[in-house]
Write a protein that holds these residues in place. Structure first.
Motif, PDB file in Angstrom:
ATOM      1  N   CYS A 123       0.816  -1.209   0.000  1.00 53.59           N
ATOM      2  CA  CYS A 123       0.000   0.000   0.000  1.00 53.59           C
ATOM      3  C   CYS A 123       0.848   1.257   0.000  1.00 53.59           C
ATOM      4  O   CYS A 123       0.632   2.148  -0.821  1.00 53.59           O
ATOM      5  CB  CYS A 123      -0.947   0.003   1.197  1.00 53.59           C
ATOM      6  N   GLU A 124       1.801   1.354   0.908  1.00 56.93           N
ATOM      7  CA  GLU A 124       2.576   2.583   1.050  1.00 56.93           C
ATOM      8  C   GLU A 124       4.008   2.427   0.555  1.00 56.93           C
ATOM      9  O   GLU A 124       4.883   3.204   0.906  1.00 56.93           O
ATOM     10  CB  GLU A 124       2.548   3.026   2.510  1.00 56.93           C
ATOM     11  N   THR A 189      -5.003  -4.064   3.415  1.00 56.75           N
ATOM     12  CA  THR A 189      -5.412  -2.925   4.228  1.00 56.75           C
ATOM     13  C   THR A 189      -6.690  -3.268   4.992  1.00 56.75           C
ATOM     14  O   THR A 189      -7.635  -3.804   4.419  1.00 56.75           O
ATOM     15  CB  THR A 189      -5.633  -1.686   3.345  1.00 56.75           C
ATOM     16  N   ASP A 194      -7.274   0.232   9.878  1.00 59.70           N
ATOM     17  CA  ASP A 194      -6.781   1.353   9.074  1.00 59.70           C
ATOM     18  C   ASP A 194      -7.854   2.358   8.668  1.00 59.70           C
ATOM     19  O   ASP A 194      -7.584   3.568   8.626  1.00 59.70           O
ATOM     20  CB  ASP A 194      -6.105   0.823   7.798  1.00 59.70           C
ATOM     21  N   LYS A 247      -4.424  13.244   6.079  1.00 60.72           N
ATOM     22  CA  LYS A 247      -3.024  13.069   5.718  1.00 60.72           C
ATOM     23  C   LYS A 247      -2.953  12.234   4.448  1.00 60.72           C
ATOM     24  O   LYS A 247      -3.819  11.406   4.180  1.00 60.72           O
ATOM     25  CB  LYS A 247      -2.267  12.380   6.856  1.00 60.72           C
ATOM     26  N   GLN A 248      -1.897  12.415   3.683  1.00 62.04           N
ATOM     27  CA  GLN A 248      -1.749  11.662   2.442  1.00 62.04           C
ATOM     28  C   GLN A 248      -1.707  10.158   2.723  1.00 62.04           C
ATOM     29  O   GLN A 248      -2.228   9.352   1.941  1.00 62.04           O
ATOM     30  CB  GLN A 248      -0.479  12.084   1.703  1.00 62.04           C
ATOM     31  N   SER A 249      -1.119   9.767   3.844  1.00 67.49           N
ATOM     32  CA  SER A 249      -1.054   8.347   4.178  1.00 67.49           C
ATOM     33  C   SER A 249      -2.454   7.763   4.393  1.00 67.49           C
ATOM     34  O   SER A 249      -2.719   6.609   4.020  1.00 67.49           O
ATOM     35  CB  SER A 249      -0.196   8.121   5.427  1.00 67.49           C
ATOM     36  N   ASP A 250      -3.373   8.549   4.973  1.00 63.65           N
ATOM     37  CA  ASP A 250      -4.746   8.087   5.158  1.00 63.65           C
ATOM     38  C   ASP A 250      -5.480   7.990   3.824  1.00 63.65           C
ATOM     39  O   ASP A 250      -6.252   7.056   3.584  1.00 63.65           O
ATOM     40  CB  ASP A 250      -5.501   9.018   6.098  1.00 63.65           C
ATOM     41  N   ASP A 252      -4.079   7.376   0.974  1.00 62.15           N
ATOM     42  CA  ASP A 252      -3.520   6.194   0.314  1.00 62.15           C
ATOM     43  C   ASP A 252      -4.135   4.908   0.875  1.00 62.15           C
ATOM     44  O   ASP A 252      -4.428   3.970   0.124  1.00 62.15           O
ATOM     45  CB  ASP A 252      -2.004   6.158   0.490  1.00 62.15           C
ATOM     46  N   LYS A 253      -4.328   4.849   2.184  1.00 63.37           N
ATOM     47  CA  LYS A 253      -4.903   3.655   2.802  1.00 63.37           C
ATOM     48  C   LYS A 253      -6.342   3.434   2.343  1.00 63.37           C
ATOM     49  O   LYS A 253      -6.757   2.300   2.089  1.00 63.37           O
ATOM     50  CB  LYS A 253      -4.840   3.763   4.322  1.00 63.37           C
ATOM     51  N   CYS A 256      -6.205   2.019  -1.098  1.00 60.54           N
ATOM     52  CA  CYS A 256      -5.797   0.607  -1.054  1.00 60.54           C
ATOM     53  C   CYS A 256      -6.944  -0.287  -0.620  1.00 60.54           C
ATOM     54  O   CYS A 256      -7.181  -1.346  -1.204  1.00 60.54           O
ATOM     55  CB  CYS A 256      -4.615   0.426  -0.105  1.00 60.54           C
TER      56      CYS A 256
END
Length: 265
Positions: A123-124, A189, A194, A247-250, A252-253, A256
């Motif tokens: 995913c990341e 994910t 997540d 956030k960009q990570s959220d 992305d999750k 995914c």
């Protein structure tokens, strides 16, 4: 005065969660979308000639269709005047439902090649692999991925999912451009670990997606129903409408999880 007051009220309403457009009817494109069949592929006569051809036939969904070759639209499923390469062909119906066939090879009689593609299942981070095999008629051959370094290696590691351009050049300086798609693999994910915490913290705010005014996105079944819309609206940052940006990570999750099929895991 009245006119100014009306404008101010209208502006307030338009920026409230009441107009958060997530409750419109959802078309399940997996059921109601079009299908696409690859009918035939005609190779190019030589490297550099523009006489290759791909023919596809669409069915189902709701017409009229729009056909795509590497995301370039046309009205017909007959793609002509093609150079040797790898292509992505697709169809979109009037409801926006689409089907894509990736990595369609149009070889040349003096420039034959294949591509072995491994899915990106992280995913990341990136875990995709592209391995090219060329029938060596006019060596030496060099390879370039996107705008990277040109080298003799025919293998590319840690490639992200999505569309990439691989350029192959032979010993006679003839160049073939390949539109290679690395599929998204299952990332694992988790909804409970997540995604649900993101919905609870950033989306289920007072009066917004907490069940009081709009659909409760803390509930798995609701989130699953609107999964594609949630992905699209978080990626373009129109969601969450109010409050702290994701956030960009959220983001992305969420993408995914949706690409995994929005499982209840």
């Amino acid at each position: 005065m009245r006119r100014l007051f009306y404008f101010s009220c209208s502006l307030f309403i338009l920026t409230s969660c009441v107009y958060h457009d997530l409750d419109k009817p959802v078309i399940d494109c997996t059921i109601a979308g079009p299908s696409l069949t690859l009918e035939s592929v005609t190779p190019a006569s030589t490297c550099g000639s523009l006489d290759g051809r791909i023919h596809v036939v669409a069915a189902g969904g709701e017409q009229p269709y729009t056909y795509l070759l590497n995301n370039t639209a046309q009205s017909s499923g007959d793609f002509q005047d093609l150079a040797a390469g790898i292509y992505s062909v697709g169809v979109v119906d009037v409801n926006g439902c689409d089907t894509v066939i990736t990595n369609v090879i149009v070889a040349a009689r003096d420039f034959a090649f294949t591509a072995e593609v491994t899915k990106d299942s992280l995913c990341e981070a990136n875990s995709g692999i592209i391995v090219l095999s060329v029938e060596e008629v006019n060596p030496p051959y060099t390879y370039q991925l996107d705008n990277g370094v040109t080298a003799a290696s025919n293998t590319f590691m840690t490639v992200s999912h999505g569309d990439h351009t691989v350029t192959i050049r032979d010993g006679h300086d003839c160049m073939v451009s390949l539109h290679v798609t690395v599929p998204r693999g299952i990332t694992g994910t988790s909804w409970s670990t997540d995604i649900q915490p993101v919905m609870e913290t950033y989306c289920a705010l007072s009066g917004c997606h907490n069940g009081s005014a709009r659909v409760d996105l803390r509930n798995y079944n609701n989130a699953r129903t609107y999964a594609q819309q949630i992905k699209s609206m978080t990626e373009d940052r129109s969601m969450p409408f109010d409050g702290t940006p994701l956030k960009q990570s959220d983001i992305d999750k969420i993408a995914c999880w949706v690409d995994d099929g929005a499982p209840n895991n």
